[in-house]
Design an enzyme around this catalytic site. Structure first.
Site, mmCIF file in Angstrom:
data_model
loop_
_atom_site.group_PDB
_atom_site.id
_atom_site.type_symbol
_atom_site.label_atom_id
_atom_site.label_comp_id
_atom_site.label_asym_id
_atom_site.label_seq_id
_atom_site.Cartn_x
_atom_site.Cartn_y
_atom_site.Cartn_z
ATOM 1 C CG HIS A 1 -7.706 4.304 1.456
ATOM 2 N ND1 HIS A 1 -7.485 3.829 -0.111
ATOM 3 C CD2 HIS A 1 -6.208 4.848 1.936
ATOM 4 C CE1 HIS A 1 -6.306 4.561 -0.212
ATOM 5 N NE2 HIS A 1 -5.361 4.748 1.147
ATOM 6 C CG HIS B 1 -1.137 7.309 -1.545
ATOM 7 N ND1 HIS B 1 -1.831 7.091 -1.724
ATOM 8 C CD2 HIS B 1 -1.284 6.389 -0.153
ATOM 9 C CE1 HIS B 1 -3.246 6.662 -1.601
ATOM 10 N NE2 HIS B 1 -2.732 6.065 0.195
ATOM 11 C CG ASP C 1 -0.826 5.051 3.294
ATOM 12 O OD1 ASP C 1 -1.032 4.966 2.120
ATOM 13 O OD2 ASP C 1 -1.797 4.538 4.968
ATOM 14 C CD1 TRP D 1 -3.037 12.908 4.991
ATOM 15 C CD2 TRP D 1 -1.904 12.459 2.986
ATOM 16 N NE1 TRP D 1 -3.902 12.803 3.943
ATOM 17 C CE2 TRP D 1 -2.775 12.893 2.375
ATOM 18 C CE3 TRP D 1 -0.893 12.162 1.419
ATOM 19 C CZ2 TRP D 1 -3.887 13.497 1.404
ATOM 20 C CZ3 TRP D 1 -2.184 12.756 0.582
ATOM 21 C CH2 TRP D 1 -2.476 12.838 0.172
ATOM 22 C CG HIS E 1 -1.927 0.879 1.542
ATOM 23 N ND1 HIS E 1 -3.119 1.035 0.797
ATOM 24 C CD2 HIS E 1 -1.900 2.668 1.315
ATOM 25 C CE1 HIS E 1 -4.098 2.726 1.249
ATOM 26 N NE2 HIS E 1 -3.014 3.125 0.873
ATOM 27 C CD GLU F 1 -6.577 6.537 6.570
ATOM 28 O OE1 GLU F 1 -7.084 6.235 6.040
ATOM 29 O OE2 GLU F 1 -5.506 6.858 7.049
ATOM 30 C CD GLN G 1 -6.828 11.327 -1.101
ATOM 31 O OE1 GLN G 1 -6.240 10.446 -1.301
ATOM 32 N NE2 GLN G 1 -8.138 11.107 -0.121
HETATM 33 FE FE FE2 Z 1 -3.279 5.137 1.666
#
Ligand code: FE2
Length: 422
Positions: free
Chosen positions: A209, A58, A308, A314, A56, A212, A151
């Site tokens: 996702h 991005h 991730d 993030w 996983h 979360e 997203q």
């Molecule tokens: Fe993610």
């Protein structure tokens, strides 16, 4: 043989085995191979593992830290807002440049397969175009699998579904989603159904996702498991994050775990991000937020770990090191038994390989010779030390080498050189 790795320790505990490689594949794994070869690597005392796999990631936001500004609060919600500010400023060239830089970093860390979500909510689909280009460029040395990820929500964003379908038409191969971010629980559940139906109709995999959140009522994983079962998608579906499971009551989870196992839904935990972003509304005691990894494994659910984020809106940290991910998982999930530590190593190798559907993965005759030689004697040491990658090998070719780690000490009357790792 083209290459023989001598005296290797293997992840299953076997020691002093030779691995013979011919034409990019593992030809033999046995003691004392008697054959000549183009190249030999002495791996005495070192663990040789199949290359790491990140379940996983991005890639479209990686290495964008500080653009256009730093996430001041360090929270998930400011991160999403910040990504919204950055998106209109993105160019294909900039995404490609950052993504390729990250892939280089990944290779140097023995990470040779990545599942990356790609945001499809921008009508221009710039990130999709950029990452499809990157996938092609890196194909000779890294398996990059892309997930169409709305997203801002499949229904909550203006053209979420249309853009997701466009991305799949362009060659993105996995269906993504974010049900807990839709406007209501009902819309979230509806998005799960729709996304699974799209995947079933196109013969694709699903990776959402999912939940979360610290809200124990966020139960889209139940819908995901049920839809997987209804549509016969067993073994092709993963729920990423699943952090709400951390906060659910045990009675409900006792029903959920067998449902997930029955449906063949995999779980993907992202230890670095989950421990950082979850529990933000808590006073003390603060919840850890990571999903129930040991319990999922005990129920027969496949669990892979993901990195991730690396230096993005993030998460400001990260270095493409899956051993760092496993190291955090050991601590967060208190997986400190010998068996559990080995499970954490599997969660960055064989388990995510299965989630991605990688073929010919592993250390056995016939497998691709995609290997990493670690300056560590076993999986425990590899995680403890976040061990140096002495050699990274793809299809029998050495792609990266690192000298053994050693410190030169100048202590009066004491040894001058200290091998930091095995
Ligand atoms: Fe993610």
């Amino acid at each position: 043989m083209d290459l023989i790795i001598r005296h290797a320790n293997l992840p299953d505990g076997r020691v002093d085995f030779d691995i013979g490689v011919r034409e990019g594949r593992i030809h033999a794994v046995e003691r004392g191979i008697e054959a000549s070869s183009g190249e030999e690597i002495d791996a005495r005392g070192c663990l040789v593992s199949p290359a790491f796999v990140d379940a996983h990631f991005h890639l479209d936001s990686a290495l964008s830290y500080g653009q256009p500004r730093v996430n001041q609060s360090g929270t998930l919600l400011e991160g999403i807002a910040l990504w919204g500010e950055l998106k209109p400023l993105l160019t294909i060239e900039a995404i490609v440049e950052r993504a390729l830089r990250y892939c280089d970093l990944a290779v140097s860390q023995g990470l040779l397969a990545i599942r990356s979500h790609v945001d499809v909510c921008d009508d221009r689909l710039l990130a999709v175009e950029a990452l499809l280009q990157v996938k092609k460029t890196v194909a000779p040395y890294l398996d990059l699998q892309l997930v169409a990820f709305p997203q801002d929500g499949l229904y909550r964003s203006a053209n979420g579904e249309r853009n997701l379908l466009r991305a799949l038409d362009l060659g993105v191969e996995v269906v993504g989603g974010i049900p807990h971010f839709e406007r209501t629980m009902a819309e979230g559940a509806r998005s799960v159904t729709r996304l699974c139906e799209i995947a079933a109709a196109r013969g694709l995999r699903v990776d959402l996702h999912c939940d979360e959140s610290d809200d124990p009522q966020s139960r889209h994983i139940e819908t995901l498991a049920a839809e997987t079962h209804r549509l016969g998608l067993h073994g092709r579906v993963a729920g990423s994050h699943l952090t709400s499971m951390h906060s659910m009551d045990d009675y409900y989870v006792s029903k959920l775990l067998p449902l997930m196992a029955e449906s063949g839904v995999a779980a993907i935990a992202n230890p670095l991000i989950n421990i950082t972003l979850q529990g933000r509304h808590d006073g003390y005691p603060k919840r850890r937020g990571m999903t129930r990894v040991p319990e999922l494994l005990a129920a027969g659910v496949n669990v892979g770990f993901g990195h991730d984020c690396v230096m993005d809106p993030w998460y400001a940290f990260g270095s493409g090191d899956m051993l760092e991910v496993a190291h955090m998982a050991v601590h967060v999930a208190q997986m400190t038994s010998q068996a559990a530590i080995r499970q954490c190593f599997e969660a960055i190798t064989t388990n995510p390989a299965q989630i991605l559907g990688l073929e010919h993965y592993g250390i056995a005759p016939g497998c691709h010779a995609d290997l990493v030689v670690l300056q560590a004697q076993d999986a425990f040491d590899a995680i403890r030390l976040r061990a140096n990658r002495l050699y990274v090998i793809r299809r029998g070719q050495v792609l990266a080498r690192n000298p053994p780690r050693e410190a030169m000490l100048a202590l009066p009357g004491r040894p001058q050189s200290l091998r930091l790792q095995r």
